[in-house]
Design a protein around this motif. Sequence first.
Motif, PDB file in Angstrom:
ATOM      1  N   VAL A  10       0.842  -1.198   0.000  1.00 20.00           N
ATOM      2  CA  VAL A  10       0.000   0.000   0.000  1.00 20.00           C
ATOM      3  C   VAL A  10       0.880   1.252   0.000  1.00 20.00           C
ATOM      4  CG1 VAL A  10      -1.725   1.320   1.290  1.00 20.00           C
ATOM      5  CG2 VAL A  10      -1.913  -1.177   1.168  1.00 20.00           C
ATOM      6  N   VAL A  11       1.935   1.232   0.816  1.00 20.83           N
ATOM      7  CA  VAL A  11       2.840   2.383   0.882  1.00 20.83           C
ATOM      8  C   VAL A  11       3.472   2.628  -0.487  1.00 20.83           C
ATOM      9  CG1 VAL A  11       4.941   3.278   1.954  1.00 20.83           C
ATOM     10  CG2 VAL A  11       3.277   2.058   3.344  1.00 20.83           C
ATOM     11  N   ILE A  12       3.834   1.540  -1.165  1.00 27.24           N
ATOM     12  CA  ILE A  12       4.418   1.687  -2.502  1.00 27.24           C
ATOM     13  C   ILE A  12       3.375   2.255  -3.474  1.00 27.24           C
ATOM     14  CG2 ILE A  12       5.408   0.425  -4.464  1.00 27.24           C
ATOM     15  CD1 ILE A  12       6.686  -1.483  -2.390  1.00 27.24           C
ATOM     16  N   ALA A  13       2.126   1.791  -3.349  1.00 21.62           N
ATOM     17  CA  ALA A  13       1.058   2.319  -4.211  1.00 21.62           C
ATOM     18  C   ALA A  13       0.907   3.825  -4.013  1.00 21.62           C
ATOM     19  CB  ALA A  13      -0.256   1.602  -3.906  1.00 21.62           C
ATOM     20  N   ILE A  14       0.984   4.264  -2.758  1.00 23.67           N
ATOM     21  CA  ILE A  14       0.876   5.699  -2.479  1.00 23.67           C
ATOM     22  C   ILE A  14       2.067   6.439  -3.095  1.00 23.67           C
ATOM     23  CG2 ILE A  14       0.952   7.424  -0.622  1.00 23.67           C
ATOM     24  CD1 ILE A  14      -0.669   5.470   1.075  1.00 23.67           C
ATOM     25  N   ALA A  15       3.256   5.845  -2.969  1.00 19.57           N
ATOM     26  CA  ALA A  15       4.459   6.511  -3.477  1.00 19.57           C
ATOM     27  C   ALA A  15       4.426   6.649  -4.991  1.00 19.57           C
ATOM     28  CB  ALA A  15       5.698   5.741  -3.034  1.00 19.57           C
ATOM     29  N   MET A  16       3.801   5.677  -5.697  1.00 20.90           N
ATOM     30  CA  MET A  16       3.816   5.751  -7.152  1.00 20.90           C
ATOM     31  C   MET A  16       2.551   6.383  -7.714  1.00 20.90           C
ATOM     32  SD  MET A  16       3.421   1.657  -7.920  1.00 20.90           S
ATOM     33  CE  MET A  16       2.965   1.703  -9.650  1.00 20.90           C
ATOM     34  N   ALA A  17       1.604   6.792  -6.846  1.00 20.76           N
ATOM     35  CA  ALA A  17       0.293   7.256  -7.288  1.00 20.76           C
ATOM     36  C   ALA A  17       0.374   8.408  -8.289  1.00 20.76           C
ATOM     37  CB  ALA A  17      -0.544   7.657  -6.079  1.00 20.76           C
ATOM     38  N   ASN A  18       1.268   9.365  -8.046  1.00 20.42           N
ATOM     39  CA  ASN A  18       1.313  10.551  -8.898  1.00 20.42           C
ATOM     40  C   ASN A  18       2.425  10.520  -9.920  1.00 20.42           C
ATOM     41  OD1 ASN A  18      -0.863  12.338  -7.834  1.00 20.42           O
ATOM     42  ND2 ASN A  18       0.227  11.910  -5.946  1.00 20.42           N
ATOM     43  N   GLN A  19       2.862   9.324 -10.294  1.00 21.31           N
ATOM     44  CA  GLN A  19       3.923   9.190 -11.301  1.00 21.31           C
ATOM     45  C   GLN A  19       5.111  10.081 -10.963  1.00 21.31           C
ATOM     46  OE1 GLN A  19       3.627   7.231 -14.220  1.00 21.31           O
ATOM     47  NE2 GLN A  19       1.634   6.492 -13.599  1.00 21.31           N
ATOM     48  N   PRO A  20       5.711   9.909  -9.799  1.00 22.08           N
ATOM     49  CA  PRO A  20       6.827  10.793  -9.431  1.00 22.08           C
ATOM     50  C   PRO A  20       8.050  10.532 -10.292  1.00 22.08           C
ATOM     51  CG  PRO A  20       6.705   8.963  -7.910  1.00 22.08           C
ATOM     52  CD  PRO A  20       5.525   8.827  -8.815  1.00 22.08           C
ATOM     53  N   ASP A  21       8.949  11.520 -10.318  1.00 25.89           N
ATOM     54  CA  ASP A  21      10.211  11.348 -11.046  1.00 25.89           C
ATOM     55  C   ASP A  21      11.221  10.590 -10.209  1.00 25.89           C
ATOM     56  OD1 ASP A  21       9.375  12.764 -13.263  1.00 25.89           O
ATOM     57  OD2 ASP A  21       9.901  14.689 -12.345  1.00 25.89           O
ATOM     58  N   VAL A  22      11.111  10.786  -8.894  1.00 26.86           N
ATOM     59  CA  VAL A  22      12.077  10.172  -7.984  1.00 26.86           C
ATOM     60  C   VAL A  22      11.322   9.485  -6.853  1.00 26.86           C
ATOM     61  CG1 VAL A  22      14.014  10.593  -6.413  1.00 26.86           C
ATOM     62  CG2 VAL A  22      13.748  12.022  -8.439  1.00 26.86           C
ATOM     63  N   ILE A  23      11.704   8.230  -6.550  1.00 32.95           N
ATOM     64  CA  ILE A  23      11.172   7.569  -5.361  1.00 32.95           C
ATOM     65  C   ILE A  23      12.349   7.325  -4.426  1.00 32.95           C
ATOM     66  CG2 ILE A  23      10.067   5.490  -4.455  1.00 32.95           C
ATOM     67  CD1 ILE A  23       8.626   5.173  -7.111  1.00 32.95           C
ATOM     68  N   ILE A  24      12.230   7.817  -3.201  1.00 35.45           N
ATOM     69  CA  ILE A  24      13.261   7.532  -2.204  1.00 35.45           C
ATOM     70  C   ILE A  24      12.729   6.429  -1.309  1.00 35.45           C
ATOM     71  CG2 ILE A  24      14.604   8.449  -0.286  1.00 35.45           C
ATOM     72  CD1 ILE A  24      14.485  11.167  -1.572  1.00 35.45           C
ATOM     73  N   ALA A  25      13.397   5.286  -1.299  1.00 32.92           N
ATOM     74  CA  ALA A  25      12.945   4.160  -0.485  1.00 32.92           C
ATOM     75  C   ALA A  25      13.944   3.958   0.645  1.00 32.92           C
ATOM     76  CB  ALA A  25      12.839   2.907  -1.342  1.00 32.92           C
ATOM     77  N   ASP A  26      13.496   4.183   1.875  1.00 34.46           N
ATOM     78  CA  ASP A  26      14.381   4.102   3.036  1.00 34.46           C
ATOM     79  C   ASP A  26      14.180   2.754   3.719  1.00 34.46           C
ATOM     80  OD1 ASP A  26      15.939   4.477   5.219  1.00 34.46           O
ATOM     81  OD2 ASP A  26      14.865   6.208   6.024  1.00 34.46           O
ATOM     82  N   GLU A  27      15.096   1.839   3.511  1.00 37.74           N
ATOM     83  CA  GLU A  27      15.032   0.487   4.080  1.00 37.74           C
ATOM     84  C   GLU A  27      13.642  -0.129   3.857  1.00 37.74           C
ATOM     85  OE1 GLU A  27      17.579  -1.059   5.763  1.00 37.74           O
ATOM     86  OE2 GLU A  27      18.842   0.497   6.638  1.00 37.74           O
ATOM     87  N   PRO A  28      13.195  -0.204   2.605  1.00 39.25           N
ATOM     88  CA  PRO A  28      11.808  -0.615   2.363  1.00 39.25           C
ATOM     89  C   PRO A  28      11.508  -2.063   2.741  1.00 39.25           C
ATOM     90  CG  PRO A  28      12.999  -0.524   0.288  1.00 39.25           C
ATOM     91  CD  PRO A  28      13.911   0.046   1.336  1.00 39.25           C
ATOM     92  N   THR A  29      12.525  -2.906   2.886  1.00 36.43           N
ATOM     93  CA  THR A  29      12.243  -4.319   3.163  1.00 36.43           C
ATOM     94  C   THR A  29      12.824  -4.796   4.484  1.00 36.43           C
ATOM     95  OG1 THR A  29      14.226  -4.996   1.956  1.00 36.43           O
ATOM     96  CG2 THR A  29      12.184  -4.891   0.708  1.00 36.43           C
TER      97      THR A  29
END
Lengths: 407, 342
Positions: A172-191
């Motif tokens: 769900v968090v990833i869905a929110i992060a990609m919702a607006n087609q961002p240019d940059v995604i910063i993933a801080d220890e995502p797993t």
Amino acid sequence: MSIVKDLDPAAPLLTVEDLNVRFPTEDGLVHAVRGVDYTLRSGEVLGIVGESGSGKSVTSLAVMGLLPASARVSGSVKYRGQELLGQGDRAMSRIRGKGVSMIFQDPMTSLDPVYRVGYQIEETLRVHDSKLSSKAAQARAADLLTMVGIPNAAERVRSYPHEFSGGMRQRVVIAIAMANQPDVIIADEPTTALDVTVQAQILEVLQTALSETGAAMVLITHDLGVVAGIADRVLVMYAGRPVEIGGVEDIYYEPRMPYTLGLLGSLPRLDSSTKQRLTPIKGSPPSVVNMPPGCPFAPRCPLHVAECDVTEPELVDVGGGHTAACIRIDEVRKAHGEAAAVFDETADDRLLGSEQPADLSAAAGTEDVGAPGDPVGERTDPAPQAGTGSLLDATTTPSTSTDGDRR
Amino acid sequence: MTATREPILTVRGLEKHFPIKGGGLIKRTVGAVRAVDGLDLDLYPGEVLGLVGESGCGKSTTGRAILNLQPATGGSVKFEGRELVGLDRKAMRPLRRDIQIVFQDPYASLNPRLPVFDIVAEPLIIHGLTKDEAELRERVRTLVETVGLNPEHTNRYPAEFSGGQRQRIGIARALALEPKVLVLDEPVSALDVSIQAGVINLLEDLKERLGLSYLFIAHDLSVVRHISDRVAVMYLGKIIEVAPRDELFDRPTHPYTQALLSAIPLPDPRRERSRQRIIITGDVPSPANPPSGCRFRTRCQKFANELTDTQREKCLTVEPPLESRGPAHQSACHYAAATQVL
């Protein structure tokens, strides 16, 4: 308002220059980030690795403008040529989620427990598009959940975060992060908070998110395996500074900074049956309060020479866009990624956290008040001999007390 | 290699069920979390047995139940032929000299109000193993040196030490009574990589020098491969595969072991990018209500993709027992087949 118009499409996606973060504390000013520079090109995955306290998370929070007000941030962070540092919260919220979005470590706390997950996704969409109807937002939220692999998405949008498992929440968090087609995604220890089988799922979802949005990613992690699989370039942080930056293969097979080499040598390998000894790095990372001059890794470095303590080395180019902050690059090159060539496998930890000089272990050995035969050196010996009259012999043969001080 | 020797620790049908209480005034038991649900293990002298699994599979509970820190609700644990299950604290005390534990979190397992000397000396005093002050001092000093710490620092408090050093203090405390078996419950997972390697090397040295046997509980399979002689894989409270180390990593036969090994990223870009990955779906089911038949079938890639409906019937109804797949290699799958995944 102005910030979105001022974007320069020709400028690099994200440029961080001389970023410094200081936190005032009771012990003095903690200099958590001490001059970070990097450029993120479009479509690339930059892995930032480092141990806890190396400043990797603080760096990304500073980029997003999410640090507490007490933090003193200086330097420059430019998104498509537009300075982000010093922007107010209003201006930043136009960038956050739309230009640069973020995935946090702990999916248990990064969602709001009192709102349905569908609403939380719609909120992100509508913040950046006031003309979006609620119906369209709902449909898009369900699409996004499907994209990140949540089954029955049309129904699951009505669930609350607590109804999901950790892996599902991270989706769900990833869905929110990609919702607006961002240019940059910063993933801080995502797993990091997830089990390995779920981690594999989430890494796959992240790859999907990148190909769906075409975004570039900054992936912050301590797991050198995750970085090996997904990053194009790697930045290694130590004590608040990048100490090595390069292409992923350069970093893993031809590291030039002793710390990188040491990290790789400390890792037990899943794919190797030989019982090769690990080569730990002695000591622990320095405190970032009142750093002494010189290379911050020097106290732990096997290649340490007196010159290392004079000034902190700058990043120098070692070829092919690969830079390392070390004055003994030539010695590290000879190791060709084999940590055992530089580091030894001593299990001694007596120097850690103490203000003792680096030659303490020798000193402690000579003034040792233990039994005369007590082999101080033995604890560093990978193949110790018997019959030295220590605790160890007494224990292997508990019935025969050899030294009289143990029964 | 160990088949002919007598195990030092034998676990048979170990069960640890935690009752689930209903709401309301009268807390009736409405169910049970079957954290450990019929577990068999043998630990041989001088051996490192790795016990691996994902969070919630019951591996830590197993460690605690073996030590009687959380009394088992069923089954048997025998140490050198003596039954431990059902012993009370007093009867257990002399046996604690022989079986000790090192806990996962070195920040929580050391009393912050005691200096290191007192922490390491405490077991010696409780068990009355020293005659006088001088002997106690000498013993603590030797112990602290054994784990690679400076004996000059024993008057300091745990807070003054780093995570790796604290874990060494925990190990010194466990060694104080000269145990034969150490249960290591995720001893390095709270530590950073560069620190972790030092503690792993220390544990390897101590095992050789003191002739210890380890039950090494961990979720990190790389660490387990490095240190173990044999490895047992747990899923939902049961062992689903056990084999000598290289046999398990090179020829895993249970679909879960295969998925687990395949899921771990390798710190080697070329190999990592050329791997075929088995990705299993979903999360571990609740141990309060495990699936019928085979517990892994809800996530099993074999069940989902390869088996016919008639074959699946067996997975749905019959719980697979641990069966031999070669020398000292057992796994619990009706359709086990060795595959190379690394």
